[in-house]
Each structure stands twice: as C-alpha cells, then as structure tokens.
Write a protein that holds these residues in place. Structure first.
Motif, PDB file in Angstrom:
ATOM      1  N   GLU A1029     105.444  82.380  27.509  1.00 17.78           N
ATOM      2  CA  GLU A1029     104.617  83.671  27.323  1.00 17.78           C
ATOM      3  C   GLU A1029     103.282  83.163  26.783  1.00 17.78           C
ATOM      4  O   GLU A1029     102.748  82.257  26.294  1.00 17.78           O
ATOM      5  N   ASP A1030     102.517  84.177  27.232  1.00 17.25           N
ATOM      6  CA  ASP A1030     101.023  84.349  27.081  1.00 17.25           C
ATOM      7  C   ASP A1030     100.265  82.902  27.097  1.00 17.25           C
ATOM      8  O   ASP A1030      99.627  82.364  26.400  1.00 17.25           O
ATOM      9  N   CYS A1031     100.536  82.203  28.230  1.00 17.32           N
ATOM     10  CA  CYS A1031      99.753  81.083  29.048  1.00 17.32           C
ATOM     11  C   CYS A1031      98.795  81.448  29.864  1.00 17.32           C
ATOM     12  O   CYS A1031      99.380  81.854  31.443  1.00 17.32           O
ATOM     13  N   MET A1032      97.711  81.820  29.797  1.00 16.86           N
ATOM     14  CA  MET A1032      96.937  82.422  30.946  1.00 16.86           C
ATOM     15  C   MET A1032      96.581  81.763  31.982  1.00 16.86           C
ATOM     16  O   MET A1032      96.381  82.400  33.121  1.00 16.86           O
ATOM     17  N   GLN A1033      96.405  80.428  31.922  1.00 21.71           N
ATOM     18  CA  GLN A1033      96.066  79.603  33.038  1.00 21.71           C
ATOM     19  C   GLN A1033      97.286  79.011  33.780  1.00 21.71           C
ATOM     20  O   GLN A1033      97.208  78.069  34.750  1.00 21.71           O
ATOM     21  N   LEU A1034      98.554  79.133  33.286  1.00 25.30           N
ATOM     22  CA  LEU A1034      99.584  78.309  33.890  1.00 25.30           C
ATOM     23  C   LEU A1034      99.740  79.160  35.399  1.00 25.30           C
ATOM     24  O   LEU A1034      99.646  80.201  35.676  1.00 25.30           O
ATOM     25  N   GLU A1035      99.929  77.803  36.408  1.00 25.62           N
ATOM     26  CA  GLU A1035      99.935  78.181  37.738  1.00 25.62           C
ATOM     27  C   GLU A1035     101.531  78.017  38.099  1.00 25.62           C
ATOM     28  O   GLU A1035     102.000  78.794  38.807  1.00 25.62           O
ATOM     29  N   TYR A1036     101.965  76.890  37.664  1.00 21.98           N
ATOM     30  CA  TYR A1036     103.436  76.617  38.201  1.00 21.98           C
ATOM     31  C   TYR A1036     104.390  76.463  36.948  1.00 21.98           C
ATOM     32  O   TYR A1036     103.834  75.602  35.931  1.00 21.98           O
ATOM     33  N   ILE A1037     105.471  76.967  37.143  1.00 24.65           N
ATOM     34  CA  ILE A1037     106.470  76.820  35.915  1.00 24.65           C
ATOM     35  C   ILE A1037     107.294  75.609  35.948  1.00 24.65           C
ATOM     36  O   ILE A1037     107.216  74.863  34.920  1.00 24.65           O
ATOM     37  N   ILE A1038     107.359  75.075  37.094  1.00 27.32           N
ATOM     38  CA  ILE A1038     108.440  73.919  36.990  1.00 27.32           C
ATOM     39  C   ILE A1038     107.426  72.583  37.408  1.00 27.32           C
ATOM     40  O   ILE A1038     107.077  71.748  36.683  1.00 27.32           O
ATOM     41  N   PHE A1039     106.679  72.809  38.606  1.00 28.63           N
ATOM     42  CA  PHE A1039     106.098  71.267  39.120  1.00 28.63           C
ATOM     43  C   PHE A1039     104.356  71.946  39.512  1.00 28.63           C
ATOM     44  O   PHE A1039     104.171  72.814  39.986  1.00 28.63           O
ATOM     45  N   GLY A1040     103.709  70.782  39.230  1.00 30.71           N
ATOM     46  CA  GLY A1040     102.233  70.812  39.631  1.00 30.71           C
ATOM     47  C   GLY A1040     101.794  69.590  40.086  1.00 30.71           C
ATOM     48  O   GLY A1040     102.479  68.657  39.721  1.00 30.71           O
ATOM     49  N   HIS A1041     100.469  69.513  40.730  1.00 32.33           N
ATOM     50  CA  HIS A1041     100.123  68.210  41.065  1.00 32.33           C
ATOM     51  C   HIS A1041      98.895  67.644  40.085  1.00 32.33           C
ATOM     52  O   HIS A1041      97.980  68.624  39.664  1.00 32.33           O
ATOM     53  N   ASP A1042      98.614  66.479  39.776  1.00 26.24           N
ATOM     54  CA  ASP A1042      97.536  65.971  38.848  1.00 26.24           C
ATOM     55  C   ASP A1042      96.186  66.181  40.004  1.00 26.24           C
ATOM     56  O   ASP A1042      95.113  66.114  39.716  1.00 26.24           O
ATOM     57  N   ASN A1043      96.485  66.246  41.322  1.00 23.75           N
ATOM     58  CA  ASN A1043      95.449  65.923  42.232  1.00 23.75           C
ATOM     59  C   ASN A1043      95.829  67.048  43.378  1.00 23.75           C
ATOM     60  O   ASN A1043      96.844  66.795  44.059  1.00 23.75           O
ATOM     61  N   HIS A1044      94.962  68.237  43.268  1.00 25.68           N
ATOM     62  CA  HIS A1044      95.526  69.154  43.980  1.00 25.68           C
ATOM     63  C   HIS A1044      95.465  69.128  45.581  1.00 25.68           C
ATOM     64  O   HIS A1044      95.823  69.749  46.343  1.00 25.68           O
ATOM     65  N   ASP A1045      94.570  68.131  45.981  1.00 25.51           N
ATOM     66  CA  ASP A1045      94.513  67.516  47.257  1.00 25.51           C
ATOM     67  C   ASP A1045      95.687  66.815  48.052  1.00 25.51           C
ATOM     68  O   ASP A1045      95.818  66.497  48.935  1.00 25.51           O
ATOM     69  N   HIS A1046      96.564  66.801  46.911  1.00 29.48           N
ATOM     70  CA  HIS A1046      97.724  65.533  47.426  1.00 29.48           C
ATOM     71  C   HIS A1046      98.609  66.483  48.232  1.00 29.48           C
ATOM     72  O   HIS A1046      99.096  67.633  47.945  1.00 29.48           O
ATOM     73  N   GLN A1047      98.916  65.932  49.238  1.00 25.82           N
ATOM     74  CA  GLN A1047     100.121  66.537  50.144  1.00 25.82           C
ATOM     75  C   GLN A1047     101.193  65.401  50.151  1.00 25.82           C
ATOM     76  O   GLN A1047     101.092  64.629  50.833  1.00 25.82           O
ATOM     77  N   SER A1048     102.615  65.966  49.850  1.00 29.72           N
ATOM     78  CA  SER A1048     103.657  65.258  50.151  1.00 29.72           C
ATOM     79  C   SER A1048     104.071  65.090  51.589  1.00 29.72           C
ATOM     80  O   SER A1048     104.120  66.129  52.271  1.00 29.72           O
ATOM     81  N   PRO A1049     104.353  63.969  52.146  1.00 32.51           N
ATOM     82  CA  PRO A1049     104.762  63.700  53.365  1.00 32.51           C
ATOM     83  C   PRO A1049     106.023  64.838  53.826  1.00 32.51           C
ATOM     84  O   PRO A1049     106.358  65.039  54.906  1.00 32.51           O
ATOM     85  N   SER A1050     106.951  64.994  52.742  1.00 28.02           N
ATOM     86  CA  SER A1050     108.045  65.776  53.271  1.00 28.02           C
ATOM     87  C   SER A1050     108.462  66.527  51.989  1.00 28.02           C
ATOM     88  O   SER A1050     107.876  66.257  50.855  1.00 28.02           O
ATOM     89  N   ASN A1066     103.650  87.775  30.352  1.00 29.58           N
ATOM     90  CA  ASN A1066     102.164  87.379  30.216  1.00 29.58           C
ATOM     91  C   ASN A1066     101.774  86.326  30.883  1.00 29.58           C
ATOM     92  O   ASN A1066     100.794  85.619  29.889  1.00 29.58           O
ATOM     93  N   LEU A1067     101.655  86.213  32.101  1.00 29.05           N
ATOM     94  CA  LEU A1067     101.448  84.892  32.491  1.00 29.05           C
ATOM     95  C   LEU A1067     100.219  85.161  33.865  1.00 29.05           C
ATOM     96  O   LEU A1067     100.973  85.317  35.004  1.00 29.05           O
ATOM     97  N   PRO A1068      99.209  85.677  33.612  1.00 35.53           N
ATOM     98  CA  PRO A1068      98.270  86.400  34.948  1.00 35.53           C
ATOM     99  C   PRO A1068      97.923  85.449  35.784  1.00 35.53           C
ATOM    100  O   PRO A1068      97.937  85.805  37.060  1.00 35.53           O
ATOM    101  N   GLY A1069      98.003  84.113  35.488  1.00 38.82           N
ATOM    102  CA  GLY A1069      97.583  83.209  36.364  1.00 38.82           C
ATOM    103  C   GLY A1069      98.621  82.425  37.363  1.00 38.82           C
ATOM    104  O   GLY A1069      98.635  81.656  38.239  1.00 38.82           O
ATOM    105  N   LEU A1070      99.801  82.781  36.954  1.00 40.76           N
ATOM    106  CA  LEU A1070     101.088  82.332  37.579  1.00 40.76           C
ATOM    107  C   LEU A1070     101.166  82.566  39.082  1.00 40.76           C
ATOM    108  O   LEU A1070     101.039  83.569  39.804  1.00 40.76           O
TER     109      LEU A1070
END
Length: 1126
Positions: A1029-1050, A1066-1070
């Motif tokens: 609740e009320d985490c304004m910048q949260l983008e992903y519930i379960i997983f995210g990357h520390d490097n946004h340019d990273h792409q997994s091969p599979s 109240n998670l407007p950035g989700l």
C-alpha cells in the motif's frame, strides 16, 4: 408553479455548492484536517493508556480479557499509528498533489470521527471476566499412581469417546484398578486432538454433593451462579451444556444412580454436543444410567502384576534372588490390584533384608477379605515408615473430604496448630520444610497424589485405610442426617473432625470435645437464614475448650454474617484460627487468645484489625487475603506485632491505608503485599506489589528492608526524594541480593538505578539474581547505571522492559554479560540513542525478542566501541576473526522496530551464521532507514547489503530462511527488499509493505544471478499473502532489474506455490506484476484486490496467467476467486 421550481432549484444548487465546498475542503484545508486528527489522536492515546492499565489489572487478578477489549486496543493502535506527516507533491515537488490530498483528507476526516466513537466506546468497555479453570490439561503424571495401562482398553475407550453415537460411556472396575488413570490418559489424548472444546472432570463419590458437582462443572466453563436461587442452578448449567459446544463431562467414582436433572446435565435426547463418561465400581450403575458403551477394566494379569511390582520395588537382575521369590508371593497377595501393588512395593524399595519383606508378606496373609488385605498393605506401609512427621501428616490428610485438593500451606497451618511438629518446632519456615519433606515421603510411597507443586490429594481407598488406622479418632460427617449426627455425638475419642451441614445443624451438635484437637466446619447456604446474622451459641466453644485448630468455611460465593460469642476466649489451647467467606464484624475478642499463633481471614469482612493481637507473644502468622477491613489502617496494628514471622496482605487495602509499615524487621521471614488478591504459594516468599494506587507507599524503614530482602518488588511511589536505589536507599555492600523481579513506575526523582561514579564498586552480587526489570514512566531516569559496574552484574537478567522514560539516554553504557537475556521491550524513550556496545551484543546468545517503539532519537542499536580508537576506514572484518565465525543473535525470533526516524542501520554487525531462527521482521515508521542488516559495503568493508547477496559472502548463507512474517512501513529510503537468489530458501508466509516512498521493486533480479537456465522453480514456497500500500514509485510487485537495459536471453519461469491473497492499494507507479522476462505462476487466489492502481497495471493482472493452463480453465479459476477492482 414557477416559484416552486425556483425554490426547488435553489435547494439543489445550495446542496451542490455545499457539497462542492465540503469536498474541496479536503484539499484546501488539508493541514487543518491533519491537525484536528492529531488532536483527537492525542485524546485516543490517553484513552488507550487507561484501557491498557485496566487490561493489566484484569490480568493480574487472574481474569480473562474480553475479546471486545482486545479488539478495541487493536483498532486504537491502528488509528494511533496513522501517518499525517507524509505529503505527496507533483510538478517536480513545487505543488501539492491534489488527488492525493483529497483522498487523504477525506480519509483522515472519517478516521477522526472513528476516534470519537472509539473513545466513547472505551468509556463503557467491560474488560475482564473470571478466567476459565484448566480442564484435563492440568493433570500431570504425578497426580495419580502410575498404573500399567492395557493398550487394548486404552484403544477401546478412545474409540468409544470418538464415536458421536455414544452419549454416555461407562468405565467399570474395582477400586484401585486404574480407572481414573486410564480416563485421564485418554482424555489428554482427546484434548490434544481437539475432539472436544472442553473436557471437565468432577468426582461424585459415595455421598454426592450436588452443589459441589455443579461448581466443578461450571468453573472451567467460566459460568457463575451469582445471586441465583438454589433451584435455578441446574437450569443455568443445563442451558450452558446444551448450547452446541462439544463438551466431555467426566463423572468419576459414581457409586449409585444419579439424577442428571437435579445437577443440570442433559439426557441423550437433547444433549446437543455434550457427552458423558462415567467411572464406577458397580456395573449396575452403567445399566441404570443407560450407557451406550460400557468398558470393563479387569484386574491386572498375574504377569503384569509382577512386572509392576518389580518396577515399584526397584528389583533388577542384580537383586538378591530370594527377594524375587518373596516378592512374587507379595504380588500374589495383592490380588492383582494396582494400587495395593504400588503402595507395598514402593515401601519395600531399597530394603535388602529378608525380615522386612517377610513381615510385609505375613501382614498381607493375615487378612482373608480382599479389601482387608489392601488395608493391611497400607497399615504395613504406615507402620514401617521411619519418618514420624510423614505418619502424622498421612493421618491429617484423611480428615479432609474425599478428593479434596489440600494445599501445602493448609497442611502447614494445621500441622503447627495441631502439634504435629511438637511445641518447639522452630519457625513457620522450618515447619513448612518438614511438611514438604513429609509430603515427598508419602508421595514416594504412593500414599499421596500430587495435584501440583502446592497441592496434594489422597486416593479414596487409601483415605479409607487411613481412617481405619486412626481407629475412629478421625471422623468426617454430614450433619444434615440424624443418624450421622447421633453417631458423632456419641463418640468420646475424636481428635480430628470434619463436619458439614446447615448452620443450625452444626451449632446444635452436642459434641464431646474433650479430646478434640482439630475441628473443620463447612456450612452451606440455608434459605431459612438468608441475610440473617448467625449467632454462635456459647456452648459451642465451651464444650470444645481443648481445641487447637478451628477452621470455619462458608461454602458459597458470598460471605455469611457470623457473630462470635465471648466463650471463644475459653479456647486456652487454640493455635490456629481460620475463617473463609465470613462477615465477622467485631473480632476484638480474638486479642484475648494468648496461645494464638495463626490468624487466617480469607475472603472475610471485619470491622477493624484488633489492636489486642499486637500483644499476643506467640502470634506468628497473619493472612488477610481479600479481607474487607471497614475501619482504620491495619498496618498501624501490624507494625506492632513484634513476633510476626509471616504476613500475607493481598487485596485488602482500604481507604485508610497510606503508609505500609512492617513490624520489627528481623522477625519477618516471609511476606506478600499486593493490591490485588493473590493466593499464597511457594513461588515467592517475599513479594511486594503496589503499582496502581498513588496513595499507598512504603515507610522509609520498610522500603529499605524490602529493597534488601524481597524477591519481587513492584512499586509506583517512593516518598523520599532519592536520586538512585544504590547506594542512597541500599548501601553497596548490602545490595539487592535477593531481588528476582524489579518493577518501578512513576518515580520521577530517580535518575539512576545504581550510581557508582563516586564510590568504589565492590563486585557482581549487588543484583546478581535479577531476572526481570521493568521501568515505566520514570520521568527523569537518565541511565540504568551511572559509573562502572562489573561485567557479570546482570548475568541472570532474562527480560527488560522500559516504557515512557523521556530522559533515558542509553541502555547498557558499559560492556555487560547478558548471556541469559531473552526479551527486550523499549517504548517511547525519545532521548535513547543506542542500546548495546558491539562486544555486549555478542553475549546475547539467548535473545528471542527485540521490540522497539517510538524511540525517536535512536541512532544505533549496536555501537562499535572500536571507533573510539580507530578511524572509520580502518575498521574491517577479517575472515579469520572470531567475530566473523561466531553467530550473532542465534535465538532471535522477533525483530520489531517502530517510530525510530534517525535509525539508518538496524543490525550492522551480522555475519554468516547470524539470525538462524528469525521468524518475524516488523519495521514501521523508520524514515531514514537504509539497511536492515549490515552497511552498504561501499562505505565499510562489512560486505552486507539491505538483504544479503549470497555470492558476496565467503560461504553460502542460510540465515533468515525461517522468517514467517515481514512488515515494512514508512521506510522512505528503501528501494528493494530481496534479491532473487535467496527467495527459494525463505519460508516467508506474510509480506506487508506500506508507505515506502522510494521502493521500486520487491524482488530484485540482478544481472550476475542469471545462470542461463530458464526455470528457477519455486520462490517463497510458503508465501500466502502479499499486501502493498501507498508505495508511489513501485513498478513491479514481484521482480525488477537493477539494470534496466538488461535483457534476459530467455523467459524465466518462477512459481509461488502457496500464494492466496494479494492486496494492492494506492500504487500509481505500478507497471505490472513482473517484468516481461519473468513468467510467474501461482495457484487459484482466494482474493485479489486492487485499489488506486494504474489501468495498465490492472490490465496486466487481468491478463495474468494464474496457472500455465488453458484459457477456459483460467476463466473458471478467476470466477472462483474474489476479485475487486477500484
């Protein structure tokens, strides 16, 4: 018509305008709304303090706290924790966030009204009710003779009680065959399996006492018969037993047919969940009661009898062979009766001479009848006892009613008064020790059953044998029958007498009391004498003037008015006077009983404590437990009782009590002072508790004496302006060497507990036995210890609780050995900066709970003393260092921290083996927190982040895998919580995150964790609930990357196999549940709730694959779940 329409339009326009104004006020007047809320919240905090105090009082009284009171506390706590500081901004922080203000303003307005309603409810709240007594769980193996139990009979009885078709189950067998033992074993098994919600035991016996049976059943159910007529008791009980609750009622030792209606027990056609188990010696009882199933318990087989005899006699392969031959013959003479075998064999244990064994055999052979053989067995055991006090105690126990639970204290007072220990018995303490030793001798001989540490009971057959041995000198009679009354009136040699009946039957009985030593009188409620003062006739005491012990008990919930006659002064030999539930009025005549040693007034009412008892030279014990004293301060009399050895004053304070003053202090060996009623037991011999009454305080001399001698000391007020306990109240050499629990509250003048700054400290024994330390509302307390104290000063401390100490600056300033500390509770200590030094924290090997709330100045939990000697850059952890290998907090289960804004690191010094059993982490309102465990390793060489990277440690870590609950609230700096690699090992069940403003991902998938595989399998295998609740910048519930340019091969497949509940608010950035590279699956949800999330995120949840199965199946699964979109 036109004017009507105009008026109507005006009305609607006015309503619209008012509505708009009201709604817009949530935005425009947000600051005022927040201030109003905080003002109401302050009132709620005061109300909460009051309710918590009332709850504590109810708990101390032994009452159960009502569920609505606990619910009130929970609701109040939620509102108190409500955050009004956070303020959302938009347009790069230059403008207030209007939508957020509107929602939050409306929410705070509603919650303000909720606070008002809660305060009103709290004023009318009922807190406690009488606690239910324990049922079969209170039994222990020491409460009955350990008979051999037949596995087949055990299973037969267990199956019968599990069968709902059996309303009444019967258990029949001879006395002493182990019926009660078997029943209790089976019922303990049923209790563990939760087959019944309540299992209640009552003994019916040869002469059923209907009122006692009703009380036995009612107490564990929490049922009271207050102010009800005798004729209504069975109706109240019947109503409770037929409310549908699954109750097993054990009627033990039933001799003949009993009337269920008279007691209030339902019959089979309307029992509604209530079931009956009857034990009896007579099979006809089972037939007459209509038992659905009857189990007959036979005597032991010959071989089983011999095995039992060998065990109790201590025979082994190394024993003399001839003893085996005699032993077999003795076992045969016991006629396979377990209780006889247990008694005779226990008596022979350790005896190696043939003569003693042959005497036992000959004694058994001299009787023909089986019951006589048993009596001979008991008589032989009694006569061969070497402890004379045990023999006297054995006979004394037989004067009490069948199945009575007899307290050690009662036996001590009766034993001393009855002369069992002679006239020169030393002190009460010495006599009590003799009772305990004698009790153990009887217990080892299987002649007494131990109910618990403080009570014993005598098996009915053994009691009968004891009465036979006493040869009519001990009698137990009911005087409501003419025959028994006539019998006891004819007896000339009665020494111990227990009689019961109505007042007129008791006081009209013409006893020949010429040899009477102990008289116990129990009177029942008599409707003819209701609210009428009973006048005891002069003749009652005149004919019993040799009496040494007199106990008068009213068997009811209310006190009986009783007037003592002047003839009581004729009791020249009286040693012990005991009254229970009696309104005695004027007892000044007791001051003339020169031989009186014990006065026990439990649950009584008196006009005043007579001054005359202070002049009694032999007066040693005074018990005022829940005694209502109408006039004067009783301590003005007590302080003059110079020979008093033991004082029990609990629940008896009146409005005249101000200063508590003890008598000549060197004589007082045992005391218990408490505002609330507290039964006397052996757990603490010196106990003082005055925590809620501001008017009561200890005199200076009494306070100093208590500080030096008490084991438990709880005080709210100290009259003199001392700044420390040691050395100002108690000198350093005397110390508080016996104190086990110290609890102080509202003592504003104290600055330190111990001040050694200007004196030479003399060793660790000052408070060496201290186990519990509680400090509450100590306004000026700055330190626990000012100046150095020894390393082992607190080595036995197990719990420390400090609340509302506004000026407390540190907890343990110097290094301490806290090797036994299990619980730390700190609340509202705003100036507290740190708790432990690093080396002290290494000693916390047993710490289980660390709870910190509203310590607003707390900067460090652990400080590093090495920083005083080295620069920060020089501090490092060597892998070979002992600290790096040792485990920190190996027993810590709960870590709960709330409202510590400056705190940046919680536990900075953690190593590979740390926190192996941690189960719950709750972090709330720690705005500056950066790392939960360890420092950022860019700042220090401690290589630990907020949640460790496994590959950054020397070896793979399994710490924290047992955590079941994590709560993170108002942690503004945190950006992520877990990294992917540790999630498969964690047994987390509940995850709650609120108001973490910079949080972007809950689980972080770092680049170096990708191993090339595309199937990780289960992550968080036990996780059931996620609430964010009320985490304004949260983008992903379960997983995210520390490097946004990273792409997994599979695509990476992961499973959350136990997930049932997801709550998002109240998670407007989700953006979505997880990134595109991750495919996450879990079983059907019980509930999925989304409120205040973006449409894109909601769409991602709608399209989310609940299971990797077909679309049609997905739709069906989603239909079965509770899905809420807002």
């Amino acid at each position: 018509m036109a004017s009507f329409l105009i008026d109507l339009a005006k009305l609607y326009v006015e309503k619209c305008i008012n509505g708009v104004i009201a709604e817009s006020s949530y935005i425009c007047c947000f600051t005022r709304i927040a201030d109003d809320f905080e003002e109401e919240r302050a009132w709620l905090e005061d109300a909460t303090t009051t309710i918590k105090t009332r709850v504590d009082v109810a708990t101390m009284r032994g009452e159960d706290v009502q569920a609505n009171a606990l619910f009130w506390e929970e609701e109040a706590e939620k509102l108190i924790q409500e955050d009004t500081k956070t303020n959302q901004k938009c347009f790069f922080g230059f403008c207030p966030h209007c939508i957020w203000r509107y929602r939050r303003g409306k929410e705070l307005t509603n919650k303000k009204e909720q606070i008002k309603r809660l305060i009103e409810t709290g004023e009318k709240l009922s807190i406690g009710f009488t606690a239910r007594l324990p049922d079969v769980e209170c039994y222990s193996p020491g409460q009955y003779i350990p008979f051999e139990i037949s596995p087949s009979k055990y299973k037969e009885l267990l199956d019968a009680l599990k069968d709902d078709n059996n309303f009444i189950t019967g258990m029949q067998g001879m006395g002493g065959t182990g019926k009660t033992t078997l029943v209790k074993e089976v019922c303990m098994k049923l209790k563990q399996s939760k087959q019944f919600t309540q299992i209640i035991h009552t003994t019916v016996s040869f002469s059923p006492d209907i009122k006692k049976i009703q009380d036995d059943i009612a107490r564990p159910l929490g049922l009271k018969f207050d102010d009800c007529n005798e004729s209504d008791r069975h109706k109240i009980l019947w109503s409770r037993l037929t409310n549908g609750e699954k109750i097993l009622l054990i009627l033990d030792d039933v001799w003949e047919d009993i009337d269920f209606d008279e007691i209030g027990i339902p019959y089979s056609d309307n029992h509604k969940g209530c079931r009956i188990l009857v034990t009896t010696r007579n099979i006809l009882v089972c037939y007459r009661l209509g038992c659905s199933k009857t189990i007959q318990l036979d005597l032991l087989s010959k071989e089983d009898a011999w095995i039992m005899f060998q065990r109790h006699a201590g025979l082994s392969k190394t024993s003399n062979e001839s003893l085996f031959e005699i032993g077999r013959e003795i076992a045969n003479e016991c006629k396979r009766l377990p209780v006889a075998i247990a008694v005779i064999a226990s008596n022979l244990e350790g005896k190696q001479h043939h003569k003693e064994w042959n005497e036992a055999l000959n004694s058994m052979r001299s009787a023909d009848d089986e019951i006589l053989k048993f009596y001979k067995c008991i008589q032989f055991t009694y006569e061969n006892m070497k402890n004379d006090n045990a023999k006297k105690l054995f006979l004394l126990c037989s004067v009490f009613r069948e199945d009575d639970k007899i307290s050690t204290e009662m036996l001590t007072r009766f034993g001393i008064g009855g002369g069992l220990f002679g006239e020169d018995y030393g002190s009460y303490k010495d006599a009590r020790s003799q009772v305990v030793i004698s009790k153990q001798v009887l217990r080892d001989s299987c002649l007494l059953l131990e109910e618990n540490q403080n009570k014993v009971k005598m098996y009915d057959l053994i009691r009968d044998a004891a009465l036979q041995i006493a040869n009519r000198e001990i009698q137990t009679v009911k005087l409501d029958g003419k025959n028994q009354k006539a019998i006891v009136e004819r007896e000339k040699n009665i020494k111990y007498l227990f009689c019961e009946g109505r007042p007129k039957d008791v006081f009209s009985c013409k006893l020949d009391g010429s040899k009477l030593v102990i008289l116990i009188v129990t009177v029942y409620k008599d409707e003819e004498c209701h609210n009428v003062k009973i006048e005891v006739p002069n003749s009652f005491f005149e004919t019993n003037n040799g009496l040494r012990v007199f106990h008068f008990l009213y068997d009811n919930d209310h006190k009986i008015p009783l007037s003592l006659p002047r003839s009581i002064e004729s009791l020249k030999n009286i040693r012990s006077l005991l009254f229970t539930l009696v309104d005695l009025g004027d007892i000044s005549t007791l001051g003339n009983l020169q031989s009186l040693e014990t006065l026990d007034l439990k649950d009584c009412k008196i006009d005043e404590l007579p001054l005359g008892i202070a002049d009694l030279e032999k007066f040693r014990l005074l018990n005022l437990e829940s005694c209502e004293i109408v006039r004067n301060n009783p301590f003005e009399v007590i302080e003059r009782c110079s020979s008093l050895e033991e004082l029990y004053f609990t629940g008896s304070f009146n409005t005249f009590c101000r200063e508590i003053t003890f008598p000549k202090l060197q004589s007082l060996q045992r005391f218990c002072i408490d505002e609330y009623s507290r039964p006397v037991n052996d757990s603490s011999s010196k106990y003082v508790s005055v925590v809620d009454n501001d008017e009561v305080f200890l005199s200076e001399a009494t306070l100093k004496y208590c500080m030096q001698t008490t084991e438990v000391l709880r005080l709210r007020r100290i009259e003199t302006g001392w700044r420390n306990l040691i050395p100002q109240i108690v000198s350093m050499d005397q110390g508080m060497k016996d104190i086990v629990e110290l609890s102080l509250s509202c003592i504003s003048q104290l600055r330190y507990l111990v001040d050694t700054k200007d004196i030479v400290f003399q060793g660790p024994n000052v408070v060496s036995k201290l186990v519990v330390l509680k400090l509450d509302r100590m306004e000026n307390l700055e330190e626990l210890f000012n100046g150095p104290v020894s390393f082992d000063f607190l080595k036995n401390l197990q719990k420390i609780s400090i609340k509302d100490c506004k000026h407390l600056q540190s907890l343990f300033k110097f290094e301490q050995n806290l090797c036994n500390l299990k619980t730390i509770e700190l609340q509202n200590c705003p100036m507290l900066v740190s708790l432990f030094r690093r080396l002290t924290s290494r000693n916390l090997v047993l710490l289980e709970e660390l709870q910190i709330a509203d310590c607003e100045g707390l900067e460090n939990i652990i400080t590093d003393e090495r920083r005083d000697e080295e620069s920060r850059e020089e501090i490092h952890v060597d892998d070979d260092d002992h600290d790096s290998r040792a485990s920190m907090f190996p027993k810590l289960k709960v870590l709960d921290i709330e409202g510590s804004s400056p705190l940046k690191y919680i536990l900075p010094f953690l190593y590979t083996q740390s926190l192996p059993v941690l189960e719950a982490i709750r972090i709330r309102r720690c705005e500056e927190l950066k790392y939960i465990f360890g420092h950022d390793y860019s700042m220090l060489s401690y290589r630990l982040c907020i949640w460790e990277r496994v590959q950054c440690l020397p070896i793979q870590s399994y710490r924290m895998c047992n955590i079941k609950e994590i709560v993170l609230c108002h942690i503004l700096k945190i950006k992520s919580v877990f990294i992917l690699s540790i999630t498969p090992k964690m047994l987390l069940e509940t995850l709650t995150i609120k108001n973490c403003d910079e949080l972007k991902n809950i689980i972080l998938d770092t680049v170096d964790e990708i191993t090339g595989g595309n199937n990780w399998g289960d992550v968080f295998p036990k996780l059931k609930s996620i609430s964010v609740e009320d985490c304004m910048q949260l983008e992903y519930i379960i997983f995210g990357h520390d490097n946004h340019d990273h792409q997994s091969p599979s695509e990476i497949n992961l499973r959350l196999p136990a997930l049932k509940y997801i709550n998002l608010c109240n998670l407007p950035g989700l953006v979505a549940m997880c990134t595109r590279q991750h495919r996450t699956t879990f079983p059907p949800l019980v509930e999925l709730e989304c409120n205040g999330c973006s449409h894109v995120a909601i769409k991602s949840f709608r399209d989310f694959g609940i299971h990797p199965i077909s679309k049609s199946q997905d739709d069906a699964i989603m239909k079965d779940s509770v899905v809420k979109w807002y």
